[in-house]
Design a protein around this motif. Structure first.
Motif, PDB file in Angstrom:
ATOM      1  N   SER A   1      -1.042   9.280  -1.706  1.00  0.00           N
ATOM      2  CA  SER A   1      -2.475   9.025  -1.754  1.00  0.00           C
ATOM      3  C   SER A   1      -2.960   8.510  -0.398  1.00  0.00           C
ATOM      4  CB  SER A   1      -2.775   7.984  -2.836  1.00  0.00           C
ATOM      5  OG  SER A   1      -2.185   6.735  -2.488  1.00  0.00           O
ATOM      6  N   LYS A   2      -4.275   8.339  -0.291  1.00  0.00           N
ATOM      7  CA  LYS A   2      -4.843   7.775   0.933  1.00  0.00           C
ATOM      8  C   LYS A   2      -4.310   6.361   1.170  1.00  0.00           C
ATOM      9  CE  LYS A   2      -9.167  10.413   0.898  1.00  0.00           C
ATOM     10  NZ  LYS A   2     -10.646  10.346   0.824  1.00  0.00           N
ATOM     11  N   LYS A   3      -4.130   5.619   0.076  1.00  0.00           N
ATOM     12  CA  LYS A   3      -3.600   4.254   0.186  1.00  0.00           C
ATOM     13  C   LYS A   3      -2.181   4.266   0.750  1.00  0.00           C
ATOM     14  CE  LYS A   3      -6.375   2.367  -3.592  1.00  0.00           C
ATOM     15  NZ  LYS A   3      -6.367   1.761  -4.947  1.00  0.00           N
ATOM     16  N   ASN A   4      -1.378   5.259   0.327  1.00  0.00           N
ATOM     17  CA  ASN A   4      -0.010   5.382   0.833  1.00  0.00           C
ATOM     18  C   ASN A   4      -0.005   5.634   2.337  1.00  0.00           C
ATOM     19  OD1 ASN A   4       0.932   7.230  -2.141  1.00  0.00           O
ATOM     20  ND2 ASN A   4       1.020   5.043  -1.774  1.00  0.00           N
ATOM     21  N   TRP A   5      -0.887   6.524   2.800  1.00  0.00           N
ATOM     22  CA  TRP A   5      -0.961   6.834   4.232  1.00  0.00           C
ATOM     23  C   TRP A   5      -1.473   5.636   5.031  1.00  0.00           C
ATOM     24  CZ3 TRP A   5       1.812  10.399   6.131  1.00  0.00           C
ATOM     25  CH2 TRP A   5       2.066  11.582   5.431  1.00  0.00           C
ATOM     26  N   ILE A   6      -2.405   4.871   4.428  1.00  0.00           N
ATOM     27  CA  ILE A   6      -2.867   3.637   5.077  1.00  0.00           C
ATOM     28  C   ILE A   6      -1.687   2.673   5.217  1.00  0.00           C
ATOM     29  CG2 ILE A   6      -4.277   1.546   4.773  1.00  0.00           C
ATOM     30  CD1 ILE A   6      -6.378   3.325   3.404  1.00  0.00           C
TER      31      ILE A   6
ATOM     32  N   SER B   1       0.586   3.730   8.030  1.00  0.00           N
ATOM     33  CA  SER B   1      -0.041   3.406   9.321  1.00  0.00           C
ATOM     34  C   SER B   1       0.089   1.915   9.626  1.00  0.00           C
ATOM     35  CB  SER B   1      -1.522   3.805   9.294  1.00  0.00           C
ATOM     36  OG  SER B   1      -1.666   5.183   9.030  1.00  0.00           O
TER      37      SER B   1
ATOM     38  N   TRP C   1       0.815  -1.208   0.000  1.00  0.00           N
ATOM     39  CA  TRP C   1       0.000   0.000   0.000  1.00  0.00           C
ATOM     40  C   TRP C   1       0.855   1.266   0.000  1.00  0.00           C
ATOM     41  CZ3 TRP C   1      -5.083   0.291  -0.904  1.00  0.00           C
ATOM     42  CH2 TRP C   1      -5.855  -0.866  -0.751  1.00  0.00           C
ATOM     43  N   THR C   2       1.990   1.222   0.701  1.00  0.00           N
ATOM     44  CA  THR C   2       2.854   2.400   0.759  1.00  0.00           C
ATOM     45  C   THR C   2       3.481   2.688  -0.600  1.00  0.00           C
ATOM     46  OG1 THR C   2       3.385   1.923   3.069  1.00  0.00           O
ATOM     47  CG2 THR C   2       4.819   3.461   1.937  1.00  0.00           C
TER      48      THR C   2
ATOM     49  N   ASP D   1       3.430  13.214  -4.399  1.00  0.00           N
ATOM     50  CA  ASP D   1       2.119  13.145  -3.752  1.00  0.00           C
ATOM     51  C   ASP D   1       1.909  11.785  -3.085  1.00  0.00           C
ATOM     52  OD1 ASP D   1       1.403  15.690  -4.575  1.00  0.00           O
ATOM     53  OD2 ASP D   1       0.672  14.970  -6.519  1.00  0.00           O
TER      54      ASP D   1
ATOM     55  N   LYS E   1      -0.784   5.497  -8.715  1.00  0.00           N
ATOM     56  CA  LYS E   1      -1.897   5.434  -9.662  1.00  0.00           C
ATOM     57  C   LYS E   1      -1.491   4.826 -11.000  1.00  0.00           C
ATOM     58  CE  LYS E   1      -4.324   9.402  -7.691  1.00  0.00           C
ATOM     59  NZ  LYS E   1      -4.811  10.781  -7.933  1.00  0.00           N
TER      60      LYS E   1
END
Length: 283
Positions: free
Chosen positions: A263-268, A271, A130-131, A261, A135
């Motif tokens: 993405s939300k997936k990267n931040w997930i 985490s 995910w990190t 940039d 895209k």
């Protein structure tokens, strides 16, 4: 401390490659000079007498010969994967390989397999994916998976081989010479390749970038070996923390230094990486 330094050096390798690409400095020449520099550092730090006979007769020599070939080969595969599929695919392929030394450590060294540790390792794989996901990451055909698969397999074999040799054949005071021999073999193969391709001419920019990369590259291997030599972590735990840590720090560095940039997936993914490190470490 050794583990943190290994993570830092491994992250700096990605930053250097990103920088020299932007500056249009030859990656091939930089890689070759990098190995020459790393070899020299290993010889400087070595405290044992250096002779060709002692090196060839060392228990770890055949393993170093094998690793030297893998080092230069996988570096080229990594560059080719990044060029044809993108940096994100190359990152996923190399860091997902953590599963190979982890499984090896559990089977061969009888390392712990508690529920918490297994959960952390599984989370780590998702975190790396995910990190690194972007895209434009797209692999459409089975043929296009060849390079990423070779990179995945090669990176995992390198980590597994380093741990195996460090455990059974390399004494603690032999780490500098062991590392230097691997880099010497890799550098020699690189020079032979350049001679065959008639690309042996180096510029000052190539030499300077190779010098910087060589210091960083040597540090990543040296500190990883020192961490593996320590009894604080099992190898399965250490490789999980190391690879996830590199992905986290590389991603944050790309955000801060290159304004990439996230993405939300990267931040997930970041985490999940933090959670996986806590689970595996505390296990």
């Amino acid at each position: 401390m050794y583990l943190l330094l290994s993570i830092l050096c491994s992250t700096l390798i990605f930053i250097v490659f990103k920088t020299i690409d932007r500056l249009q400095i030859s990656t091939l020449h930089t890689i070759v000079i990098n190995y020459v520099t790393a070899c020299g550092l290993g010889m400087i730090l070595n405290t044992q007498p250096i002779t060709i006979k002692n090196t060839i007769q060392a228990d770890w020599f055949l393993g170093a010969l094998f690793l030297g070939f893998l080092f230069i080969s996988i570096f080229f595969v990594m560059a080719r994967t990044a060029q044809t599929h993108g940096v994100s695919v190359a990152s996923v392929a190399s860091k997902m390989s953590v599963i190979i030394p982890v499984i090896f450590g559990i089977i061969v060294y009888n390392e712990g397999t508690g529920k918490q540790k297994i959960a952390g390792i599984i989370l780590a794989l998702f975190a790396v994916y995910w990190t690194s996901l972007k895209k434009n990451t797209n692999l459409k055909s089975k043929r296009s998976l060849t390079l990423p698969f070779i990179l995945f397999l090669g990176s995992g074999i390198i980590d597994t081989s380093i741990k195996y040799l460090e455990t059974y054949y390399v004494p603690e005071n032999g780490i500098p010479m062991f590392s230097a021999t691997i880099f010497f073999i890799a550098g020699s193969l690189g020079f032979i390749y350049l001679l065959i391709k008639n690309q042996w001419r180096f510029t000052l920019r190539n030499l300077f970038s190779g010098l910087i990369l060589g210091v960083i590259n040597y540090g990543s291997i040296y500190f990883l070996l020192k961490a593996l030599n320590h009894e604080t972590f099992e190898s399965s735990t250490l490789f999980t923390i190391n690879n996830v840590g590199v992905v986290m720090l590389s991603t944050l560095s790309a955000l801060l230094l290159f304004q990439e940039d996230l993405s939300k997936k990267n931040w997930i993914g970041i985490s999940l990486a933090i959670i996986s490190i806590l689970l595996v470490t505390l296990a």
